[in-house]
Design an enzyme around this catalytic site. Structure first.
Site, PDB file in Angstrom:
ATOM      1  N   SER A 265      -4.532  -1.078  31.807  1.00  0.00           N
ATOM      2  CA  SER A 265      -3.440  -0.577  30.971  1.00  0.00           C
ATOM      3  C   SER A 265      -2.576  -1.746  30.524  1.00  0.00           C
ATOM      4  CB  SER A 265      -2.646   0.492  31.737  1.00  0.00           C
ATOM      5  OG  SER A 265      -1.782   1.191  30.872  1.00  0.00           O
TER       6      SER A 265
ATOM      7  N   ASP B  84     -24.016  17.328  30.169  1.00  0.00           N
ATOM      8  CA  ASP B  84     -23.434  17.075  31.494  1.00  0.00           C
ATOM      9  C   ASP B  84     -21.907  17.082  31.476  1.00  0.00           C
ATOM     10  OD1 ASP B  84     -23.048  14.806  30.014  1.00  0.00           O
ATOM     11  OD2 ASP B  84     -23.958  13.415  31.436  1.00  0.00           O
TER      12      ASP B  84
ATOM     13  N   VAL C  63     -20.035  15.428  29.442  1.00  0.00           N
ATOM     14  CA  VAL C  63     -19.530  14.109  29.046  1.00  0.00           C
ATOM     15  C   VAL C  63     -20.180  13.694  27.722  1.00  0.00           C
ATOM     16  CG1 VAL C  63     -19.544  11.642  29.633  1.00  0.00           C
ATOM     17  CG2 VAL C  63     -19.040  13.339  31.406  1.00  0.00           C
TER      18      VAL C  63
ATOM     19  N   ASP D 154      -9.970   8.248  27.333  1.00  0.00           N
ATOM     20  CA  ASP D 154      -8.584   7.820  27.571  1.00  0.00           C
ATOM     21  C   ASP D 154      -7.655   8.568  26.617  1.00  0.00           C
ATOM     22  OD1 ASP D 154      -6.123   6.416  27.832  1.00  0.00           O
ATOM     23  OD2 ASP D 154      -7.179   4.555  28.298  1.00  0.00           O
TER      24      ASP D 154
ATOM     25  N   HIS E 117      -7.612   7.571  31.526  1.00  0.00           N
ATOM     26  CA  HIS E 117      -6.879   6.304  31.487  1.00  0.00           C
ATOM     27  C   HIS E 117      -6.993   5.548  32.809  1.00  0.00           C
ATOM     28  CE1 HIS E 117      -4.205   3.312  30.094  1.00  0.00           C
ATOM     29  NE2 HIS E 117      -3.263   3.584  30.970  1.00  0.00           N
TER      30      HIS E 117
END
Length: 480
Positions: free
Chosen positions: A161, A236, A238, A371, A410
């Site tokens: 970050s 899946d 994702v 994110d 994130h």
């Protein structure tokens, strides 16, 4: 064992460095309780040095340097911060110490997590942008050399970050500071992120029904997965390659049929605003949005209140007005203003990494595709800008690798395989010349690993081949 001729209480800052040591103490093995923080368990004994640095009169940069009394691995590790980050990163110091590093952290020159410190304080903005980490690094390397009677063999950086942004600033501005850098989910386009969040906030309040509540976010996520989840060969939960996902939230707009799970026209407009990547009219560069698959975390940007870090940046730095309201924000005018005014003080977008590469520096960048706080699109965009500056992907890959993490939110979390360790991969690269082609990652649910995946060096993406879809061995890294 402790170097007898250089005990903890004899340590001094480098001659000529403006500042003072506030505390030196030997902390015995076991538990350490930082002021105002949770107790840290299982630490080895260490020498703890707390100092204040004043490179310019306005600066008050706090640092801590932790030096293991035994079992030092001969390496130095700088650790990063998060957000406006006015605090020492104790958990990261503890992790470094347990691995055997001499390690250091800074409060970046102010206390507290708000941007208020910056109001009328341009020197403190420079401290936060890059100077605090550089000063900390110089002081820490000196203390390491005094304490152990020899310099660290290698210096590493690890941050995510704001800490990823700090790592990129080090590579860009101070190529001598670190031999290897892990820059996770870097907030490298800090001003662009602030502009994007305020642009989205304006869309979310455009009408009474424009905000995206939990039900709308679930509907969007289901729609995105239905459109793109199976593109990598396996459904899946994702999306492996979100930039190539063609999903228009307009397909979810409520029709006359009155389906339960649908979006109002205003909610569709808000979702489109979040997925979009409008161009900075002054530079022609896209300020990238969020990607399909990240909808579960959108309350940070799409909630009723605008993203706090974004408001703080405009209020205290761009406008210098504590009473400025985000309602006054105009993207086309103020996104370019924020970027040009910053001039890479906080932003870390300079693609010229030649000095860092030429001295053998290695950089591992990673970012979760899901994110919801820092646009993952900023990472491939920066990587491509480095390739353009250096002249070839092959040349860049000798020194800089980017790993995009499908389904990761994130820095961690999300539905993807979000557990991995980049530091051993970086050490292998710096010290043995073994470049990471892929990095093993795992997902844990209720304390057990339920999925493993390879993270692929960009621009490759994971593709399911055959076998158990929860096993990394069933995937290959392929060019999209």
């Amino acid at each position: 064992s402790l170097a007898a001729d250089s005990p903890c209480d004899a340590l001094r800052l480098p001659v000529g460095m403006r500042g003072e040591i506030l505390q030196r103490q030997v902390v015995s093995a076991g538990t350490f309780q930082p002021e105002g923080g949770p107790a840290l368990q299982g630490l080895p004994a260490f020498c703890r040095v707390v100092a204040a640095l004043h490179p310019v009169p306005q600066s008050d940069i706090r640092i801590e340097v932790w030096l293991p009394l035994a079992g030092w691995n001969s390496r130095f590790l700088g650790v990063g911060n998060g957000g406006f980050s006015g605090s020492i990163s104790y958990a990261a110091l503890a992790d470094g110490l347990k691995r055997g590093y001499a390690t250091a952290s800074t409060n970046t020159g102010h206390e507290g997590g708000s941007g208020r410190f910056a109001l009328g304080q341009p020197q403190k903005v420079i401290d936060f942008g890059y100077r605090a980490v550089h000063e900390m690094t110089g002081a820490a390397k000196h203390l390491v050399r005094q304490f152990y009677q020899r310099a660290a063999r290698h210096a590493y950086w690890n941050g995510c970050s704001a800490g990823g942004r700090q790592g990129l600033q080090s590579a860009q501005r101070y190529p001598q500071d670190y031999d290897g850098i892990v820059a996770g989910a870097p907030a490298l386009d800090w001003t662009g992120r602030a502009s994007s969040a305020l642009r989205v906030a304006a869309a979310a309040r455009a009408t009474n029904d424009a905000a995206l509540d939990a039900a709308a976010l679930n509907t969007l996520r289901a729609g995105a997965l239905a459109a793109c989840d199976a593109a990598d060969g396996v459904a899946d939960g994702v999306i492996a390659d979100p930039p190539h996902c063609r999903f228009d939230p307009g397909v979810l707009q409520c029709g006359a049929g009155g389906a339960a799970a649908c979006l109002s026209p205003a909610q569709v407009a808000t979702a489109r605003a979040i997925y979009s990547s409008p161009v900075n009219p002054a530079t022609g560069r896209s300020i990238t949005g969020l990607f399909p698959g990240s909808e579960a975390g959108w309350s940070t940007w799409a909630g009723v209140a605008p993203f706090g870090t974004a408001v703080d940046h405009f209020r205290y730095i761009v406008k210098g007005d504590a009473n400025w309201s985000p309602v006054a924000f105009d993207f086309d005018r103020e996104a370019p203003l924020a970027e040009s005014q910053d001039a890479n003080t906080i932003n870390a977008m300079n693609p010229d990494l030649r000095a860092f590469f030429q001295r053998g520096g290695k950089l591992i960048q990673y970012h979760g595709w899901s994110d919801p706080q820092i646009s993952p699109g900023a990472s491939p965009q920066y990587y491509e800008s480095v390739v353009q500056r250096i002249g070839s992907l092959e040349a860049v890959k000798r020194s800089h690798r980017l790993f995009m993490v499908p389904g990761m939110a994130h820095c961690a979390g999300g539905d993807g395989a979000d557990r991995f360790d980049m530091l051993p991969a970086l050490e292998n690269w710096v010290e043995r010349g073994i470049a990471p082609e892929q990095v093993p990652a795992r997902r844990e649910r209720e304390g057990r690993v339920d999925r493993t995946r390879p993270l692929c060096a960009y621009p490759a993406v994971p593709q399911y081949m055959q076998g158990n879809a929860d096993d990394a061995g069933s995937f290959r890294c392929v060019m999209p």
